[in-house]
Motif scaffolding. Structure first.
Motif, PDB file in Angstrom:
ATOM      1  N   TRP A  78     -56.444  36.226 -21.164  1.00 17.16           N
ATOM      2  CA  TRP A  78     -56.093  35.200 -22.133  1.00 17.16           C
ATOM      3  C   TRP A  78     -56.110  35.707 -23.554  1.00 17.16           C
ATOM      4  CZ3 TRP A  78     -54.788  30.157 -23.273  1.00 17.16           C
ATOM      5  CH2 TRP A  78     -54.098  29.564 -22.232  1.00 17.16           C
ATOM      6  N   VAL A  79     -57.075  36.533 -23.850  1.00 10.36           N
ATOM      7  CA  VAL A  79     -57.114  37.064 -25.206  1.00 10.36           C
ATOM      8  C   VAL A  79     -55.905  37.955 -25.436  1.00 10.36           C
ATOM      9  CG1 VAL A  79     -58.331  38.628 -26.741  1.00 10.36           C
ATOM     10  CG2 VAL A  79     -59.572  36.846 -25.537  1.00 10.36           C
TER      11      VAL A  79
ATOM     12  N   ARG B 180     -53.103  37.710 -24.102  1.00 10.28           N
ATOM     13  CA  ARG B 180     -51.890  36.914 -24.156  1.00 10.28           C
ATOM     14  C   ARG B 180     -51.722  36.256 -25.526  1.00 10.28           C
ATOM     15  NH1 ARG B 180     -51.356  32.350 -19.721  1.00 10.28           N
ATOM     16  NH2 ARG B 180     -51.934  34.127 -18.431  1.00 10.28           N
ATOM     17  N   HIS B 181     -52.858  35.924 -26.154  1.00  7.01           N
ATOM     18  CA  HIS B 181     -52.764  35.146 -27.385  1.00  7.01           C
ATOM     19  C   HIS B 181     -53.169  35.909 -28.635  1.00  7.01           C
ATOM     20  CE1 HIS B 181     -51.599  31.309 -25.743  1.00  7.01           C
ATOM     21  NE2 HIS B 181     -52.448  31.487 -24.751  1.00  7.01           N
ATOM     22  N   VAL B 182     -53.835  37.044 -28.447  1.00  2.36           N
ATOM     23  CA  VAL B 182     -54.368  37.712 -29.621  1.00  2.36           C
ATOM     24  C   VAL B 182     -53.259  38.307 -30.469  1.00  2.36           C
ATOM     25  CG1 VAL B 182     -54.733  40.022 -28.684  1.00  2.36           C
ATOM     26  CG2 VAL B 182     -56.293  39.107 -30.398  1.00  2.36           C
TER      27      VAL B 182
ATOM     28  N   ARG C 292     -50.601  36.905 -31.135  1.00  2.00           N
ATOM     29  CA  ARG C 292     -50.107  35.830 -32.000  1.00  2.00           C
ATOM     30  C   ARG C 292     -51.122  35.471 -33.075  1.00  2.00           C
ATOM     31  NH1 ARG C 292     -45.044  35.913 -29.722  1.00  2.00           N
ATOM     32  NH2 ARG C 292     -45.289  36.011 -27.471  1.00  2.00           N
ATOM     33  N   LEU C 293     -52.321  36.033 -32.959  1.00  2.00           N
ATOM     34  CA  LEU C 293     -53.399  35.570 -33.827  1.00  2.00           C
ATOM     35  C   LEU C 293     -53.085  35.799 -35.292  1.00  2.00           C
ATOM     36  CD1 LEU C 293     -56.957  35.342 -32.898  1.00  2.00           C
ATOM     37  CD2 LEU C 293     -56.591  36.429 -35.087  1.00  2.00           C
TER      38      LEU C 293
ATOM     39  N   ALA D  30     -50.303  33.461 -36.453  1.00  2.19           N
ATOM     40  CA  ALA D  30     -50.775  32.076 -36.429  1.00  2.19           C
ATOM     41  C   ALA D  30     -51.761  31.828 -37.565  1.00  2.19           C
ATOM     42  CB  ALA D  30     -51.436  31.770 -35.081  1.00  2.19           C
ATOM     43  N   MET D  31     -52.652  32.785 -37.771  1.00  3.62           N
ATOM     44  CA  MET D  31     -53.620  32.617 -38.857  1.00  3.62           C
ATOM     45  C   MET D  31     -52.903  32.559 -40.194  1.00  3.62           C
ATOM     46  SD  MET D  31     -56.468  32.145 -37.541  1.00  3.62           S
ATOM     47  CE  MET D  31     -57.677  32.318 -38.858  1.00  3.62           C
TER      48      MET D  31
ATOM     49  N   ARG E 152     -49.865  31.406 -40.726  1.00  7.50           N
ATOM     50  CA  ARG E 152     -49.289  30.063 -40.835  1.00  7.50           C
ATOM     51  C   ARG E 152     -50.343  29.051 -41.232  1.00  7.50           C
ATOM     52  NH1 ARG E 152     -46.280  31.205 -36.181  1.00  7.50           N
ATOM     53  NH2 ARG E 152     -47.761  30.094 -34.860  1.00  7.50           N
ATOM     54  N   LEU E 153     -51.478  29.092 -40.535  1.00 13.48           N
ATOM     55  CA  LEU E 153     -52.516  28.089 -40.770  1.00 13.48           C
ATOM     56  C   LEU E 153     -53.089  28.219 -42.176  1.00 13.48           C
ATOM     57  CD1 LEU E 153     -54.336  28.169 -37.340  1.00 13.48           C
ATOM     58  CD2 LEU E 153     -52.894  26.362 -38.273  1.00 13.48           C
TER      59      LEU E 153
END
Lengths: 118, 118
Positions: free
Chosen positions: A81-82, A84-86, A88-89, A92-93, A95-96
Motif C-alpha cells: 500500500w505504501v 502504491r500511494h507513496v 503520489r505523496l 498530493a502534499m 496540492r494540499l
DNA sequence: TAAACATGTCACTATTTGGTGACATGACAT
DNA sequence: ATGTCATGTCACCAAATAGTGACATGTTTA
C-alpha cells in the motif's frame, strides 16, 4: 486477497493482541489474563480472526495452545500500500499545501493537526 | 489515535476509492460513476469515513465537491506498525520455520502457502 | 477413575456497518 | 424567477461484528 488482513488489523483489541505477541508466543490463557475487560470467548474469537488472516499461527502443546505472531502479512500489506500511494505523496502534499495556504479552512487544519498527534 | 485510519482502510471499497483518487482529485459525481454497483449515498458515506480519517480532503468548488487524496496517514500508520513488528520478523520467522520443519502440520503449511500466494 | 484445567463450540444479544430511497439545499443557466 | 444539477441529509433496513454464558472435549494430575 489481503482483505482478511485489513479486516483483522481494523480492530484495536486485535492490534493489542499482536502487540502482546510481539515479545514471543503466549498461550490463550495468558492472553485472556492480559485482557481482563474481555471474556475468554471474545479473546478466542479475536484469535480466530487473526489466524484466518495468517497473522497468528496456533500450536497445540498438551492441553494448552501457544499462539505465535506471524508479522509477514503486516509488512506485505503495508509495503504494497505504501508503494502504491507513496509515489503520489509528494504531488498530493503539494496540492494540499496549496489548498491550505490559499483557503485556510479551519476544519482541515484541525484534522491534519489531530492526525499528526495520533 | 489512528484507529479511524485502520477502520477506514478495512473496507475494500474505500481502498478502491483511494486508488481512484491516486491519479488526482475527483468530484463526488466522478466517483459515483466509477462505482456503478453503489448508490450515490453509499459513496458519500464511504467518503465521510475517509474524510474523518483524514485520508481524503474535500474542497468545494461551485456546486461540486472535489475530493483530494491525502496519503500521509497511510504511510504514517504503516510505518509505525511495520517498525513496531518488523524487528520481530526475523526471530518470528525463525520460530515458524522451525515449527513447520519439526512438526509438518498440514494446516499450518497450507496457511503459510496461501499467504505467500496472496 | 475422577477432579481440575485449558481449550473448543454453540446459541444468543446488542451494536456497528454498509446499503437504500426520499427529500432538502444551494449553485448555475435559461 | 425557475428548472436543473450536484451535493447534503434523513430515516430506515439487512448483514456483519463484538460480545456473552452455558456446555462439550480433551489432558493432566491426584
Amino acid at each position: 486477497m489481503d482483505d482478511r488482513v485489513w479486516k483483522a488489523l481494523a480492530d484495536s483489541t486485535r492490534r493489542a493482541v499482536l502487540d502482546a505477541l510481539a515479545d514471543g508466543p503466549l498461550t490463550t490463557g495468558d492472553l485472556v489474563e492480559r485482557f481482563p475487560e474481555l471474556c475468554r470467548t471474545a479473546v478466542m474469537k479475536h484469535l480466530d480472526v487473526l489466524v484466518e488472516a495468517n497473522l497468528v499461527v496456533p500450536r497445540r502443546e498438551g492441553r494448552q495452545r501457544w499462539n505465535d505472531l506471524n508479522p509477514a502479512p503486516i509488512q506485505a500489506v503495508c509495503d504494497r500500500w505504501v508503494s502504491r500511494h507513496v509515489s503520489r505523496l509528494a504531488s498530493a502534499m503539494g496540492r494540499l499545501k496549496g489548498l491550505v495556504e490559499e483557503q485556510q479552512r479551519p476544519e482541515a487544519a484541525a484534522a491534519s493537526a489531530k492526525s499528526r498527534k495520533g
